[in-house]
Scaffold this motif. Structure first.
Motif, PDB file in Angstrom:
ATOM      1  N   ILE A 120      -6.971   2.975   8.380  1.00  0.00           N
ATOM      2  CA  ILE A 120      -5.766   2.213   8.021  1.00  0.00           C
ATOM      3  C   ILE A 120      -4.618   2.474   8.990  1.00  0.00           C
ATOM      4  CG2 ILE A 120      -3.939   1.981   6.277  1.00  0.00           C
ATOM      5  CD1 ILE A 120      -6.120   2.147   4.142  1.00  0.00           C
ATOM      6  N   ARG A 127      -6.054   2.535  -1.364  1.00  0.00           N
ATOM      7  CA  ARG A 127      -6.555   2.381  -0.005  1.00  0.00           C
ATOM      8  C   ARG A 127      -7.902   1.650  -0.001  1.00  0.00           C
ATOM      9  NH1 ARG A 127      -4.117   5.865   3.694  1.00  0.00           N
ATOM     10  NH2 ARG A 127      -6.048   6.286   4.853  1.00  0.00           N
ATOM     11  N   LEU A 175       0.834  -1.204   0.000  1.00  0.00           N
ATOM     12  CA  LEU A 175       0.000   0.000   0.000  1.00  0.00           C
ATOM     13  C   LEU A 175       0.873   1.260   0.000  1.00  0.00           C
ATOM     14  CD1 LEU A 175      -2.784   1.441   0.360  1.00  0.00           C
ATOM     15  CD2 LEU A 175      -2.427   1.197   2.837  1.00  0.00           C
ATOM     16  N   PRO A 184     -10.983   3.264   4.846  1.00  0.00           N
ATOM     17  CA  PRO A 184      -9.694   3.906   4.558  1.00  0.00           C
ATOM     18  C   PRO A 184      -9.174   4.803   5.681  1.00  0.00           C
ATOM     19  CG  PRO A 184     -11.030   3.896   2.579  1.00  0.00           C
ATOM     20  CD  PRO A 184     -11.903   3.351   3.673  1.00  0.00           C
TER      21      PRO A 184
END
Length: 388
Positions: A380, A363, A356, A377
């Motif tokens: 995260i 995301r 990522l 998102p």
């Protein structure tokens, strides 16, 4: 029935499609068999649950059977249909773990597609040709993993010993996933018997899934999971990828060399012979030292000729009675971030966070594929803290 119109479906097609899917466990399916009818909405819902295009219900039987064979072949690319059993006659139906198998296989492919640092796995096939002795095989696997007897014994608890073994497997690209209700695509409520876990095939990143904490457990789960994890590490090293059932309450002799390799790793003969094992309390004390269940100590001591089969069986019967009388502790509910990390495994989660960060996935895709939409998102960074 569609808009009041009855449309016939071949019962053989209906059953062959749904019996081979998770939807076979749903009441709508059973009710349809009993009544010989189903509404169109219920049919579509079952098709979605079973990952079946609903138009297949109107196809000829040979077409439906061909689709089932194709689906099974894809599933068995990761998991062998046979069940590896230790002292257990249980068998695992793939439909009861189908969605987990598919998800972990997707995770393997996602990681391989995006992580260029992966190398061919040194553990897979390491023991495909048996050594001269059980101890030689155990030593070869431990050396490859960077695992020592002392590193397990000095752990403060069996749960900590489980983390030690997990860390050494994941350091060698063997991913470890653990069962967490509601963090997985499929809970294990339909799995019968002593299902302990499974190993999913891959040349670079084989996945071990630990069931753990089944309602049918007849012994404490942490020590059982230590044994199961090492057993599945042995199976991966032998290139055997299959569901595992393990009945630790039985002193049966229907076990292969895999059990003795695990015994040599967790309960080496020299160490065990130096411990008193005359009484059940001695067996329990040895289990605390070696971070396994008392049942495993009893069976291993019997196989080494240190106690008689009758004594081992008596110990196992008493341990089973004692465990059944313990008050059942409430299962601790993990927070979302820790639950997702435990199901994914720390190594997979860490590597996919690197992917990522490198911009190789979005995301949104990270949340959808890596975390099964359990996080959003904006969460995260919180997930990152749970992983690192």
């Amino acid at each position: 029935m569609l808009n009041g119109t009855r449309i016939p479906i071949d019962e053989a097609v209906f059953t062959v499609l749904l019996e081979n899917s998770v939807a076979a466990n749903y009441s709508d399916y059973k009710n349809a068999l009993e009544s010989s009818s189903i509404t169109f909405d219920s049919l579509v819902a079952l098709a979605r649950t079973g990952d079946i295009p609903y138009v297949l219900f109107f196809a000829p039987l040979p077409v439906a059977e061909a689709q089932v064979r194709s689906k099974t072949d894809k599933l068995l690319a990761g998991v062998t249909k046979e069940t590896f059993a230790v002292n257990s006659r249980d068998r695992v139906h793939l439909r009861d773990i189908e969605l987990i198998v598919k998800d972990l296989m997707r995770k393997q492919e996602l990681l391989k597609r995006n992580d260029s640092t992966l190398t061919r796995n040194r553990i897979v096939g390491l023991l495909s040709r048996p050594g001269r002795t059980i101890e030689e095989d155990a030593a070869a696997l431990m050396e490859a993993l960077g695992l020592s007897h002392d590193s397990i014994r000095v752990a403060r608890s069996k749960a900590d010993a489980l983390e030690v073994v997990t860390a050494r497997l994941e350091a060698n690209q063997v991913l470890v996933s653990r069962s967490v209700p509601n963090a997985m695509p499929q809970n294990l409520t339909k799995v019968k018997g002593n299902f302990s876990g499974m190993a999913i095939r891959d040349a670079k990143v084989p996945y071990i899934f630990l069931a753990g904490g089944n309602r049918g457990d007849s012994e404490e789960p942490a020590g059982r999971m230590v044994f199961t994890l090492v057993l599945m590490a042995v199976l991966v090293a032998q290139k055997k990828f299959m569901p595992v059932t393990y009945d630790g309450s039985s002193a049966g002799t229907d076990v292969g060399p895999e059990y003795d390799i695990v015994g040599a790793i967790l309960m080496p003969a020299k160490t065990l012979r130096g411990l008193p094992l005359g009484m059940l309390d001695d067996v329990k004390a040895a289990a605390e030292v070696l971070k396994v269940t008392p049942s495993a100590i009893a069976v291993r001591a019997m196989r080494l000729g240190m106690i008689s089969p009758a004594a081992a069986d008596a110990h196992l019967q008493e341990l089973g009675r004692e465990f059944s009388q313990r008050p059942r502790s409430q299962t601790r509910t993990l927070g979302t971030m820790k639950a997702v990390r435990r199901y994914n495994g720390r190594e997979f989660s860490r590597r996919m966070l690197d992917v990522l960060d490198a911009g190789r996935i979005s995301r949104g895709e990270f949340c959808r594929v890596v975390c099964l939409r359990r996080i959003r998102p904006h969460q995260i960074n919180a997930f990152r803290e749970a992983v690192l």
